[in-house]
Design an enzyme around this catalytic site. Sequence first.
Site, mmCIF file in Angstrom:
data_model
loop_
_atom_site.group_PDB
_atom_site.id
_atom_site.type_symbol
_atom_site.label_atom_id
_atom_site.label_comp_id
_atom_site.label_asym_id
_atom_site.label_seq_id
_atom_site.Cartn_x
_atom_site.Cartn_y
_atom_site.Cartn_z
ATOM 1 N N GLY A 41 -27.038 106.077 88.223
ATOM 2 C CA GLY A 41 -25.825 106.201 87.408
ATOM 3 C C GLY A 41 -25.976 107.260 86.336
ATOM 4 C CB ALA A 42 -28.803 108.313 84.250
ATOM 5 N N GLY B 159 -19.262 98.697 49.666
ATOM 6 C CA GLY B 159 -18.158 97.858 50.126
ATOM 7 C C GLY B 159 -17.221 98.627 51.031
ATOM 8 N N GLY B 160 -15.949 98.261 50.942
ATOM 9 C CA GLY B 160 -14.944 98.883 51.805
ATOM 10 C C GLY B 160 -14.876 100.381 51.644
HETATM 11 C C1 HXC Z 1 -14.312 100.395 37.040
HETATM 12 C C2 HXC Z 1 -16.484 101.087 36.968
HETATM 13 C C3 HXC Z 1 -16.665 100.660 38.300
HETATM 14 C C4 HXC Z 1 -15.565 100.062 38.964
HETATM 15 C C5 HXC Z 1 -18.510 101.503 37.614
HETATM 16 N N1 HXC Z 1 -17.639 101.599 36.594
HETATM 17 N N2 HXC Z 1 -17.934 100.914 38.667
HETATM 18 N N3 HXC Z 1 -15.302 100.954 36.356
HETATM 19 N N4 HXC Z 1 -14.413 99.952 38.301
HETATM 20 N N5 HXC Z 1 -15.664 99.641 40.241
HETATM 21 C C6 HXC Z 1 -17.866 102.188 35.277
HETATM 22 C C7 HXC Z 1 -18.749 101.333 34.377
HETATM 23 O O1 HXC Z 1 -17.967 100.384 33.726
HETATM 24 C C8 HXC Z 1 -19.295 102.390 33.450
HETATM 25 O O2 HXC Z 1 -18.274 102.701 32.516
HETATM 26 C C9 HXC Z 1 -19.466 103.584 34.345
HETATM 27 O O3 HXC Z 1 -18.612 103.369 35.458
HETATM 28 C C10 HXC Z 1 -20.855 103.755 34.841
HETATM 29 O O4 HXC Z 1 -21.284 102.522 35.384
HETATM 30 P P1 HXC Z 1 -22.728 101.923 35.102
HETATM 31 O O5 HXC Z 1 -22.705 100.522 35.607
HETATM 32 O O6 HXC Z 1 -23.090 102.130 33.662
HETATM 33 O O7 HXC Z 1 -23.624 102.890 35.985
HETATM 34 P P2 HXC Z 1 -24.901 102.537 36.820
HETATM 35 O O8 HXC Z 1 -25.846 101.697 36.032
HETATM 36 O O9 HXC Z 1 -25.383 103.825 37.350
HETATM 37 O O10 HXC Z 1 -24.393 101.622 38.037
HETATM 38 C C11 HXC Z 1 -23.537 102.163 39.013
HETATM 39 C C12 HXC Z 1 -22.990 101.033 39.918
HETATM 40 C C13 HXC Z 1 -22.389 99.928 39.046
HETATM 41 C C14 HXC Z 1 -24.127 100.506 40.791
HETATM 42 C C15 HXC Z 1 -21.951 101.678 40.844
HETATM 43 O O11 HXC Z 1 -21.489 100.509 38.119
HETATM 44 C C16 HXC Z 1 -21.633 98.914 39.825
HETATM 45 O O12 HXC Z 1 -22.194 98.013 40.433
HETATM 46 N N6 HXC Z 1 -20.307 98.980 39.754
HETATM 47 C C17 HXC Z 1 -19.429 98.055 40.392
HETATM 48 C C18 HXC Z 1 -19.454 98.250 41.873
HETATM 49 C C19 HXC Z 1 -18.469 97.376 42.523
HETATM 50 O O13 HXC Z 1 -18.700 96.162 42.687
HETATM 51 N N7 HXC Z 1 -17.280 97.906 42.814
HETATM 52 C C20 HXC Z 1 -16.203 97.229 43.409
HETATM 53 C C21 HXC Z 1 -16.553 97.116 44.857
HETATM 54 S S1 HXC Z 1 -15.273 96.367 45.732
HETATM 55 P P3 HXC Z 1 -18.593 103.188 31.028
HETATM 56 O O14 HXC Z 1 -17.245 103.277 30.409
HETATM 57 O O15 HXC Z 1 -19.475 102.163 30.468
HETATM 58 O O16 HXC Z 1 -19.256 104.500 31.175
HETATM 59 C C22 HXC Z 1 -14.598 97.623 46.448
HETATM 60 C C23 HXC Z 1 -13.577 97.206 47.387
HETATM 61 C C24 HXC Z 1 -13.104 98.354 48.173
HETATM 62 O O17 HXC Z 1 -14.896 98.727 46.249
HETATM 63 C C25 HXC Z 1 -12.312 97.774 49.298
HETATM 64 C C26 HXC Z 1 -11.727 98.840 50.106
HETATM 65 C C27 HXC Z 1 -11.138 98.283 51.346
#
Ligand code: HXC
Length: 517
Positions: free
Chosen positions: A407-408, A172-173
Amino acid sequence: MPIRKELLDQLKARREKALAGGGADKLQARRDKGQMTARDRVGALFDAGTFQESGMHVRHAVRGFGMDNRELAADGCVSGTGFVGGRPIASYSQDFTVAGGSLGSVHAKKIANLMEFAVENGMPVVAFNDSGGARIQEGVASLAGYGQIFFRNVLLSGVVPQIAVICGPCAGGAAYSPALMDFIIMTKSTSNMFICGPEVIKAATGELTTMDQIGSAAAHACVSGNIHFVAEDDAHAVALVKELLSYLPSNNMMDPPHAPTDKIAMDPDPAINEVMPADHKDTFDVKRVIARLVDGERFLEVQRDWAKSIVVGFGRIEGVVVGIIANQPAVRAGTLDIDSSDKGARFIRFCNIFNIPLVTLVDTPGFMPGIAQERGGIIRHGAKMLFAYSAATVPKVTVIMRKAYGGAYIAMCCQDLGADVVYAWPTAEIAVMGAEGAARIIYKREIETAPDPKAKEAELIADYRERFASPFQAAGSGMIDDVIDPSETRAAVALALRKTLGKRSTRPQKKHGNIPL
Ligand code: HXC
């Protein structure tokens, strides 16, 4: 009275807790997958014993969700400064074992503070990205955190080098912070980077895709051009960071780490003459020429697998750090297309920011013909090369090896675009267009009316090449400084670099130019 022991014990216990990250099991699980932990990465980057951490004892800002009393070691971000090869560097490393390395407000503040420290003290930033993105429980505060980082990425841009390493998820971002930095390195099989993943794409557009296709290191290195290097693993990524830093100054007020040799080797290098084929239609690999020019054949190629009709990268010539931009005749004859123009222009601008002299090697028949190129905006993209070279005030040395058409010719840093020294090899063909096309146009009637038009055409093409496209034509009108034997190139370029290192070029004051984007 000595300090109370319980205070030191408390400090020790707190440090141990922070160093344990998300816990021994999670750290081990990462290592079992062949990845380094956040602290392993920082440990591998810095000279032993020089890392000073900042923010080890922060408390996270999540309220509710059963998190109030939960501790997140260093808020999932190891951050601080140290020395790399004796030079100060700022670095942060996201810890996936702590709440998935997710970015909350305190995590973001640590990064923002580090970046401010780096810019004020003129040191590069190295960012290890390994994060699930915005910390969901912190809501919009996480978004604000990203905004603060992006703002500082831009503030630092052009002042200190910024290098991003993607060694886990970067979705994402979150991908925009690396995108705003100077160089991105991705680990081959443990990282991904995308704005919208396959599921979101499917839901929004119905298109089916895979992470390999859109977010893998290979996809970004070969197709999107978003990244600059692919590392085998974390250790290799750290090694690449160090190699890259070895060519860069700490900030825009400093020179790159030149190590000029006491005496320039003036011996001719006949091996370079072997590279150029006898027939001007045959191709050659420009990397063989580059290998003859740079010290110890050491060339750090940037974006090796993308837009391959141009080759860019760093090397040293008799100890002087240079950025090399070379047409690659072995790929699409070295034509400049949309992607190769973007690649070349961005590299030129990076070198200019950080006082790195440019060495340009020319063999291009011109801009790439094609409907896709025209409709894709080759005018806009090609203009980036003209803009970048014209705006560059660093020393610029150009060697025209063979074709420099149309041009190149201009876009590959001719004298009129501000090249300080231009050399041409006797094989150079400098002309408005290729000899074939030009001869067919200007000798049309003679060819058509000849008893044997084919033979006449061949004769007139050869005549055109000899009389109008020869380097002595350009030399005769002062467009090039000298025609040199290719075997003299290394010494000639090395001498030219020494003479231009003190170059000062003043331009009118302005906020910034308006490069066609
Ligand atoms: C809080 C998070 C987290 C998040 C992961 N965790 N992402 N906690 N916020 N964004 C935590 C999980 O709850 C878990 O906690 C631990 O991290 C490990 O995650 P798992 O899912 O068990 O690991 P894995 O299976 O390896 O998967 C990794 C992952 C997945 C693919 C990154 O966690 C995931 O899809 N996370 C969400 C990604 C996402 O959508 N993020 C927001 C994007 S929006 P515990 O306590 O169980 O260990 C964004 C906007 C930014 O980022 C904009 C900027 C302009």
